[in-house]
Each structure stands twice: as structure tokens, then as C-alpha cells.
Scaffold this motif. Structure first.
Motif, mmCIF file in Angstrom:
data_model
loop_
_atom_site.group_PDB
_atom_site.id
_atom_site.type_symbol
_atom_site.label_atom_id
_atom_site.label_comp_id
_atom_site.label_asym_id
_atom_site.label_seq_id
_atom_site.Cartn_x
_atom_site.Cartn_y
_atom_site.Cartn_z
ATOM 1 N N LEU A 117 0.759 -1.266 -0.165
ATOM 2 C CA LEU A 117 0.049 -0.015 0.090
ATOM 3 C C LEU A 117 0.831 1.300 -0.078
ATOM 4 O O LEU A 117 0.707 2.236 -0.684
ATOM 5 C CB LEU A 117 -0.830 0.023 1.263
ATOM 6 N N MET A 118 2.064 1.172 0.684
ATOM 7 C CA MET A 118 2.838 2.549 0.745
ATOM 8 C C MET A 118 3.557 2.617 -0.718
ATOM 9 O O MET A 118 3.688 3.704 -1.034
ATOM 10 C CB MET A 118 4.125 2.091 1.818
ATOM 11 N N THR A 119 3.730 1.729 -1.270
ATOM 12 C CA THR A 119 4.433 1.740 -2.777
ATOM 13 C C THR A 119 3.187 2.474 -3.742
ATOM 14 O O THR A 119 3.769 3.260 -4.404
ATOM 15 C CB THR A 119 4.714 0.173 -3.290
ATOM 16 N N LEU A 120 1.961 1.990 -3.437
ATOM 17 C CA LEU A 120 1.052 2.409 -4.181
ATOM 18 C C LEU A 120 0.927 4.136 -3.886
ATOM 19 O O LEU A 120 0.847 4.768 -4.749
ATOM 20 C CB LEU A 120 -0.356 1.786 -3.777
ATOM 21 N N CYS A 121 1.012 4.383 -2.483
ATOM 22 C CA CYS A 121 0.797 5.759 -2.265
ATOM 23 C C CYS A 121 1.981 6.417 -3.034
ATOM 24 O O CYS A 121 1.830 7.484 -3.507
ATOM 25 C CB CYS A 121 1.023 5.915 -0.619
ATOM 26 N N TYR A 122 3.301 5.971 -2.804
ATOM 27 C CA TYR A 122 4.445 6.615 -3.541
ATOM 28 C C TYR A 122 4.245 6.846 -4.961
ATOM 29 O O TYR A 122 4.152 8.182 -5.584
ATOM 30 C CB TYR A 122 5.396 5.782 -3.437
ATOM 31 N N LYS B 239 10.409 -0.033 -3.927
ATOM 32 C CA LYS B 239 9.958 -1.052 -3.145
ATOM 33 C C LYS B 239 10.469 -1.517 -1.967
ATOM 34 O O LYS B 239 10.116 -2.088 -1.144
ATOM 35 C CB LYS B 239 9.896 -2.368 -4.201
ATOM 36 N N ARG B 240 11.905 -1.110 -1.886
ATOM 37 C CA ARG B 240 12.496 -1.073 -0.795
ATOM 38 C C ARG B 240 12.251 -0.166 0.138
ATOM 39 O O ARG B 240 12.648 -0.240 1.578
ATOM 40 C CB ARG B 240 14.109 -1.144 -1.022
ATOM 41 N N LEU B 241 11.790 1.078 -0.153
ATOM 42 C CA LEU B 241 11.263 2.308 0.763
ATOM 43 C C LEU B 241 10.730 1.781 2.067
ATOM 44 O O LEU B 241 11.036 2.256 3.134
ATOM 45 C CB LEU B 241 10.964 3.442 0.150
ATOM 46 N N PRO B 242 9.538 1.106 1.927
ATOM 47 C CA PRO B 242 8.495 0.986 2.879
ATOM 48 C C PRO B 242 9.568 -0.002 3.966
ATOM 49 O O PRO B 242 9.279 -0.059 5.218
ATOM 50 C CB PRO B 242 7.716 -0.142 2.430
ATOM 51 N N ARG B 243 10.406 -0.965 3.445
ATOM 52 C CA ARG B 243 11.109 -1.760 4.298
ATOM 53 C C ARG B 243 12.130 -0.875 5.154
ATOM 54 O O ARG B 243 12.200 -1.019 6.444
ATOM 55 C CB ARG B 243 11.923 -2.607 3.553
ATOM 56 N N TYR B 244 12.617 0.345 4.507
ATOM 57 C CA TYR B 244 13.535 1.169 5.280
ATOM 58 C C TYR B 244 12.536 1.716 6.444
ATOM 59 O O TYR B 244 13.212 2.047 7.691
ATOM 60 C CB TYR B 244 14.042 2.174 4.675
ATOM 61 N N TYR B 245 11.517 2.281 5.915
ATOM 62 C CA TYR B 245 10.719 2.769 6.907
ATOM 63 C C TYR B 245 10.308 1.717 8.098
ATOM 64 O O TYR B 245 10.283 2.421 9.317
ATOM 65 C CB TYR B 245 9.414 3.055 6.188
ATOM 66 N N ARG B 246 10.060 0.861 7.826
ATOM 67 C CA ARG B 246 9.774 -0.065 9.159
ATOM 68 C C ARG B 246 10.890 -0.278 9.949
ATOM 69 O O ARG B 246 10.488 -0.388 11.362
ATOM 70 C CB ARG B 246 9.304 -1.472 8.356
#
Lengths: 209, 209
Positions: free
Chosen positions: A197-202, B10-17
Motif C-alpha cells: 500500500l505504501m508503494t501505491l501511495c508513492y 519497493k525497498r522504501l517501505p522496508r527502510y521505513y519499517r
DNA sequence: TAGATTGTTAATCGATTAACAATC
DNA sequence: TAGATTGTTAATCGATTAACAATC
């Protein structure tokens, strides 16, 4: 045989889906060019991907749909039957349990476990939900190789050592607990819905910037 | 600015977590080397990824965790509020609706629609499930930009044209209907649970061949 | 200052795409 | 046979990794 890249592997289910559709609409052969069109891919990629596993096509003709579909199913191992248990019968667990046809995906779901007493004893897909405390006993008595984890991170954390010590090495993990880091010989397939969902947001924000 | 590759995104949410966790355990700075260790990545990749968006670090010191976390949140656009509706209040839809904290993921869920009369009128996350037939009216009266699709393929198919014609361009799609192919200007994030399970099946079989 | 660590350029590696001989 | 299309090698492209000067 040379190692198949993860990119290719992740495309296989997609080939399988599109070929299943083609077969059921009565198409009996297809060229790499046509298949690529349907799948928004390229003819080169289709041929390269398929040739990782063998020459399924015929020059001047194309690929026989039914045969190619069943070959990919065999490569994926959908004819195998891994025995899986589901941990967590909350909303997500119930959705997983009822939504998927495990039998045609290489698995057999044999037991469901849940902490919440209100849910214990209820039925899901013909399986009676059991208490959390019965997990160890169940695994010892039955041949389980895979766990589907639809529990929150802090519930997985205290459970994972037990599962591992009881011999479970394959995990379909919906939680944010990082199993692969702790047990490097485990096979872990993560589904992180919030990441998606975050990827979609981006992507929305980039388009509408 | 040069286009960011989908791999990085696609890696950004992972960094965020991981940064969220570090922050809540009171860590206030981290080096690319340490972050890479935690995330099973490499220091080079961490620095390359972060430098796509700016120099958040300080030589000889590392990256300030809280600042980096909030910057990545901002880059992802989690502070935005896209308005979403959920189509399908079956098991999967209910799981999605109750499982995720949309507000901290850049979305606001304002309505849920369902065909099954037994479910219409029930409450989910404080939202009364409405009838399928009210979708058009609802979208006309409200500013909806995103649809979460937890319906089977054959229910999405006859619905998608209406959604598109009413201006919805962003889709979180759990069905096997190929939206991106039909509407190339739509932003489609697919979640294909069965694909994920097939990939797990393949990997198990390769290991145990 | 000296040590640490970034930002960034260069090198490597691997995946995708293009090309074409083989062949049905 | 001629046309079509594969299987496969070669070329290109892009992502990851390594290296190191800049600098805090």
C-alpha cells in the motif's frame, strides 16, 4: 543445471495464470510474440524464461498451450502436497483459509490455531480451529512442513523458535517479524500488505506531484 | 531529477519499517553498515538508495534515525490522504478493512461496497457496508481517487469500466483481473496471494529436490 | 587532529533485449 | 519448399557492489 534467478521464478505463476486462461478459452497454441502481448512482456523474455526449463516450443509453430501450462505447473511443483498449518484465525487468517484453493497450489491445510478463546472450536474450510497451546502436540503427531503466519509480529516472535525446533522450515509470513534473518536456512515467503500500500501511495504521489 | 527505479521504491517501505523500530527502541543514529546488517542488505545499497532522494547522512557520524524515518515517510507520501473505497466485504475485504491502519499509510477508507445482501448494512471499522448498486452515486458525490478491489476476477471485470469512467485511476488490486493492460494510465498495485504461495512451493521443491 | 562514515564515481555483475541461424 | 517461429548467442542496459576522496 544453472541456478534460476528469482525474477524468472516470480514470473512463473503469471505464465501459469495466463496459460490457464488461454487453455480454458480453447487456444491450443501460442507464439512467444502473442503471449508477450497478452502479458505485457516481450517475446525475448518469454523465450528466455521458458528456455530456463527446457525447449517447450516448436520452430515455426509456437508453444502448445496445454502442455506448456502443465509443464509450468510441474516446474512450480503444484502437484506436490506440502502439509501446512495456519497460525492465526483472525480476519486475515480467515480470509486466507477461505480464499485460496491450496490443493491446486501445492499445499494441504490440515490445522488452524488461534489464541482467542472465542474463535477456538469454530469451523473454517472444514477445519476446527484449535487452541494455541495444542500446536506443539499437533506438529509432533503430524507431518507438518509449512506454517502460514497470519499473526501480528509480537505474537510470531515468541512462537517462531518452537516452530523451528519442531522442524518447520517453510513459512508464508504475513507478519513483520523477520524470520529469514533469524533462521537463514528457512524458506520464507513474505507478504507485506502495508508495504504494498505504501508503494501505491508513492506511485500516486509521483504521478500527481 | 532522474527517475527512481521500481526496485528502490519497493525497498522504501522496508527502510521505513526498520527505522520506525530503531526509533522506538531509542536509537538516534545509525551507519549505513549497521542498517545494512539489520536489513540483510549492503552498506553500498543503503547509501545508494538514500542518495536517490538527498544527502540525509553526515560524514563520520551516520544517519539520524528519527529524521531519516520521517523523510522516508514524506518521500512515500504517507502524510498525504488519498480517499479510497473498498469493493468487496467478503473474507478478504473484511481482513483488509480491519487489519491495516490506512491513516498512517497515506489513505482514508470512506466507504465499503458489497453485492451479498447478508453483508450490506453490517459495520466494518466504523463504516456501514453499502450495496453494490450505490457505488456510482457515492463516487459522484464524493471525491474518491482510489479503489481497493477484494473481489474475484469475474466481478471486477464488469465493474472496472465504471470505476475508470468515474475518474478512479488508482487501484489496489487483489483480483486476477489485469487492470494495467486495459487502462495504461492507471496506477495499479497488484497483490496476488496465490502467486506468492506458488513461489513458496517452487522454492521448497528446489531445496528438497 | 585522527577516525569514522558519508556521497559519489567507477567497476562489476546480471538481467533484459536484440539478432539470427536452426528447423519445423 | 517458403514462411514462421523457436532456441540460443551476442549486445545492451541497468542495478548492485566496490572504492575512495570529501568531510564531519
Amino acid at each position: 543445471m544453472k541456478e534460476i534467478s528469482i525474477q524468472v521464478i516470480k514470473r512463473l505463476p503469471r505464465y501459469y495464470r495466463f496459460l490457464t486462461e488461454l487453455e480454458s478459452s480453447g487456444v491450443d497454441k501460442i507464439s512467444s510474440t502473442k503471449l508477450a502481448q497478452i502479458m505485457s512482456s516481450t517475446a525475448s523474455q518469454v523465450r528466455q524464461d521458458l528456455n530456463c526449463f527446457g525447449g517447450f516450443g516448436q520452430q515455426g509453430y509456437g508453444y502448445p498451450v496445454a502442455m506448456l501450462r502443465s509443464e509450468i505447473g510441474r516446474i512450480l511443483g503444484l502437484d506436490h502436497t506440502h502439509t501446512a498449518i495456519l497460525l492465526g484465525a483472525g480476519n486475515l487468517g480467515r480470509a486466507i483459509a477461505t480464499h485460496l484453493n491450496f490443493e491446486s497450489l501445492g499445499f494441504r491445510l490440515t490445522a488452524i490455531f488461534e489464541k482467542d478463546k472465542k474463535l477456538i472450536g469454530t469451523m473454517l474450510r472444514g477445519i476446527t480451529v484449535m487452541a494455541d497451546s495444542d500446536i506443539e502436540d499437533y506438529i509432533r503427531r503430524n507431518n507438518v512442513d509449512t506454517a502460514f503466519l497470519t499473526l501480528p509480529k509480537n505474537s510470531v516472535e515468541p512462537l517462531i523458535d518452537k516452530l523451528y525446533s519442531l522442524g518447520i522450515r517453510n513459512f508464508w509470513n504475513f507478519s513483520h517479524f523477520d524470520i529469514a534473518r533469524k533462521y537463514s536456512d528457512a524458506i520464507v515467503e513474505n507478504v507485506h500488505l502495508s508495504d504494498s500500500l505504501m508503494t501505491l501511495c508513492y506511485r500516486i504521489n509521483v504521478k500527481n506531484n
